[in-house]
Write a protein that holds these residues in place. Structure first.
Motif, PDB file in Angstrom:
ATOM      1  N   LEU A  82       2.853   6.233  -2.565  1.00 23.02           N
ATOM      2  CA  LEU A  82       4.001   7.018  -3.003  1.00 23.02           C
ATOM      3  C   LEU A  82       3.903   7.329  -4.494  1.00 23.02           C
ATOM      4  CD1 LEU A  82       6.768   8.156  -2.112  1.00 23.02           C
ATOM      5  CD2 LEU A  82       7.774   5.956  -2.706  1.00 23.02           C
ATOM      6  N   LEU A  83       3.516   6.321  -5.233  1.00 24.26           N
ATOM      7  CA  LEU A  83       3.376   6.472  -6.678  1.00 24.26           C
ATOM      8  C   LEU A  83       2.298   7.511  -7.011  1.00 24.26           C
ATOM      9  CD1 LEU A  83       4.647   4.981  -9.150  1.00 24.26           C
ATOM     10  CD2 LEU A  83       2.467   3.797  -9.314  1.00 24.26           C
ATOM     11  N   GLY A  84       1.215   7.462  -6.255  1.00 20.28           N
ATOM     12  CA  GLY A  84       0.145   8.433  -6.454  1.00 20.28           C
ATOM     13  C   GLY A  84       0.654   9.845  -6.269  1.00 20.28           C
TER      14      GLY A  84
ATOM     15  N   ASN B  88      -2.624  -6.289   3.072  1.00 18.35           N
ATOM     16  CA  ASN B  88      -2.279  -4.881   2.882  1.00 18.35           C
ATOM     17  C   ASN B  88      -3.070  -3.905   3.737  1.00 18.35           C
ATOM     18  OD1 ASN B  88      -0.125  -4.265   1.118  1.00 18.35           O
ATOM     19  ND2 ASN B  88      -1.286  -5.133  -0.578  1.00 18.35           N
ATOM     20  N   PHE B  89      -4.265  -4.282   4.128  1.00 15.34           N
ATOM     21  CA  PHE B  89      -5.166  -3.311   4.765  1.00 15.34           C
ATOM     22  C   PHE B  89      -5.625  -3.734   6.151  1.00 15.34           C
ATOM     23  CE2 PHE B  89      -5.716  -3.539   0.170  1.00 15.34           C
ATOM     24  CZ  PHE B  89      -5.307  -2.271  -0.199  1.00 15.34           C
TER      25      PHE B  89
ATOM     26  N   MET C 293       3.799  10.837  -6.514  1.00 16.15           N
ATOM     27  CA  MET C 293       4.726  11.148  -7.603  1.00 16.15           C
ATOM     28  C   MET C 293       3.990  11.608  -8.847  1.00 16.15           C
ATOM     29  SD  MET C 293       7.521   8.075  -7.300  1.00 16.15           S
ATOM     30  CE  MET C 293       8.053   8.124  -9.000  1.00 16.15           C
ATOM     31  N   LEU C 294       2.932  10.905  -9.165  1.00 17.56           N
ATOM     32  CA  LEU C 294       2.162  11.204 -10.370  1.00 17.56           C
ATOM     33  C   LEU C 294       1.515  12.581 -10.254  1.00 17.56           C
ATOM     34  CD1 LEU C 294       1.788   9.304 -12.804  1.00 17.56           C
ATOM     35  CD2 LEU C 294      -0.519   8.893 -11.978  1.00 17.56           C
ATOM     36  N   LYS C 295       1.034  12.865  -9.048  1.00 17.18           N
ATOM     37  CA  LYS C 295       0.373  14.148  -8.804  1.00 17.18           C
ATOM     38  C   LYS C 295       1.372  15.295  -8.958  1.00 17.18           C
ATOM     39  CE  LYS C 295      -3.005  13.518  -5.548  1.00 17.18           C
ATOM     40  NZ  LYS C 295      -3.340  13.536  -4.121  1.00 17.18           N
TER      41      LYS C 295
ATOM     42  N   LYS D  61       0.829  -1.200   0.000  1.00 21.34           N
ATOM     43  CA  LYS D  61       0.000   0.000   0.000  1.00 21.34           C
ATOM     44  C   LYS D  61       0.868   1.257   0.000  1.00 21.34           C
ATOM     45  CE  LYS D  61      -4.056   2.099   2.039  1.00 21.34           C
ATOM     46  NZ  LYS D  61      -3.533   3.386   1.639  1.00 21.34           N
TER      47      LYS D  61
ATOM     48  N   THR E 189       3.819   1.708  -1.275  1.00 20.50           N
ATOM     49  CA  THR E 189       4.385   1.951  -2.606  1.00 20.50           C
ATOM     50  C   THR E 189       3.393   2.657  -3.501  1.00 20.50           C
ATOM     51  OG1 THR E 189       5.493  -0.168  -2.343  1.00 20.50           O
ATOM     52  CG2 THR E 189       5.594   0.844  -4.508  1.00 20.50           C
ATOM     53  N   LEU E 190       2.156   2.186  -3.473  1.00 21.48           N
ATOM     54  CA  LEU E 190       1.144   2.751  -4.362  1.00 21.48           C
ATOM     55  C   LEU E 190       0.806   4.185  -3.950  1.00 21.48           C
ATOM     56  CD1 LEU E 190      -0.231   1.584  -6.848  1.00 21.48           C
ATOM     57  CD2 LEU E 190      -2.280   1.303  -5.480  1.00 21.48           C
TER      58      LEU E 190
ATOM     59  N   SER F  96      -7.356   9.764  -7.987  1.00 21.56           N
ATOM     60  CA  SER F  96      -6.260   8.822  -8.123  1.00 21.56           C
ATOM     61  C   SER F  96      -6.576   7.803  -9.216  1.00 21.56           C
ATOM     62  CB  SER F  96      -6.019   8.095  -6.800  1.00 21.56           C
ATOM     63  OG  SER F  96      -5.103   7.039  -7.015  1.00 21.56           O
TER      64      SER F  96
ATOM     65  N   PHE G 150      -5.241   4.992  -9.333  1.00 14.94           N
ATOM     66  CA  PHE G 150      -4.941   3.678  -8.766  1.00 14.94           C
ATOM     67  C   PHE G 150      -6.061   3.170  -7.868  1.00 14.94           C
ATOM     68  CE2 PHE G 150      -0.738   5.901  -9.026  1.00 14.94           C
ATOM     69  CZ  PHE G 150      -0.311   5.246 -10.171  1.00 14.94           C
TER      70      PHE G 150
ATOM     71  N   ILE H  38      10.859   2.079  -7.436  1.00 12.77           N
ATOM     72  CA  ILE H  38       9.522   2.511  -7.829  1.00 12.77           C
ATOM     73  C   ILE H  38       9.493   3.076  -9.253  1.00 12.77           C
ATOM     74  CG2 ILE H  38       9.652   4.861  -6.880  1.00 12.77           C
ATOM     75  CD1 ILE H  38       6.746   4.269  -5.825  1.00 12.77           C
TER      76      ILE H  38
ATOM     77  N   TRP I  72      -7.272  -0.826  -5.681  1.00  9.81           N
ATOM     78  CA  TRP I  72      -6.885  -2.199  -5.339  1.00  9.81           C
ATOM     79  C   TRP I  72      -8.031  -3.149  -5.629  1.00  9.81           C
ATOM     80  CZ3 TRP I  72      -2.069  -3.516  -3.547  1.00  9.81           C
ATOM     81  CH2 TRP I  72      -1.234  -2.449  -3.149  1.00  9.81           C
TER      82      TRP I  72
END
Lengths: 82, 150
Positions: A68-70, B7-8, A72-74, A63, A65-66, B44, B46, B103, B48
């Motif tokens: 962080l990626l969000g 993960n959650f 970065m993209l922003k 979670k 990582t994702l 977003s 993204f 990443i 899951w």
């Protein structure tokens, strides 16, 4: 594994609704025809294996990582807008 | 229902919103039902897809609509047959993400998208015969490429 010998034009039935026909034989290449219900997925094994392996690799995403990626993209977008 | 996830932690799942894979995702034969978990940030790209049948199985997905606007896979009626009656305006497409050590190296699988029929919540991972798309596209590179062509 069940092994059957077939000639060009011969076929085999799997259950009552899947037919595999030998269309052509040339050297070490065999062309197969598959008659199956539309809901039956047919794939070349090597691509199926590749997808399977990739799906397993996908389990390593955390979670954090994702998130962080969000971010970065922003930030990337923000930079472009400026 | 309550679900323990990798993960959650423990989460509450709305059973009426699950998607069902009649043909399971390659590599995960024991997971038929998945829940979608969205980011608090509505913008977003993204989300899951968390297995309800196996708590430690989840996929990080990309919604390609915004970030990869040119992603336009050719899909045949045969490939979608397992989804039942399909109304093309009620279809969602997602791509699975893989994050290696760094990443920056994140890849997106454009070859085998997850397709959902929103009308009956049936889902499938299609393996496209469309040769333009590969299993591993570098996400950042791909975003860049699609923008440059604009």
């Amino acid at each position: 594994m069940l092994a059957l010998t077939r000639k060009k034009g011969d076929s085999i039935m799997i259950s009552d609704n899947i037919e595999i026909v030998v269309l052509e034989v040339q050297g070490d290449q065999v062309k197969l025809g598959i008659n199956a219900p539309r809901s039956v997925a047919v794939h070349r094994k090597e691509i199926y294996d590749l997808i399977q392996q990739e799906n397993k690799s996908a389990q390593n995403v955390s979670k954090g990582t994702l998130d962080l990626l969000g971010t970065m993209l922003k930030n990337n977008k923000a930079l472009e807008n400026n | 229902m309550k679900l323990n996830t990798k993960n959650f932690g423990e989460i509450e799942i709305d059973e009426s919103k699950l998607v069902v894979f009649d043909e399971t995702i390659p590599g995960f034969p024991n997971s038929k039902r998945y829940a979608f978990l969205f980011d608090e940030d509505e913008n977003s790209p993204f989300c899951w897809m968390q297995s309800v049948d196996e708590g430690d199985v989840s996929f990080a997905l990309l919604n390609p609509v915004e970030v990869l606007p040119k992603y336009n896979p050719k899909v045949t009626a045969t490939e979608l047959a397992i989804l039942g009656d399909v109304d093309m305006s009620a279809i969602s497409v997602y791509n699975i993400l893989v994050v290696p050590q760094k990443i920056e190296d994140i890849t997106v699988n454009l070859k085998a998208p997850i397709v959902i029929n929103l009308n009956n919540k049936k889902a499938v991972q299609i393996i496209l015969s469309d040769e333009r798309y590969k299993v591993r596209h570098n996400l950042q590179q791909e975003i860049q490429n699609q923008r440059e062509g604009e």
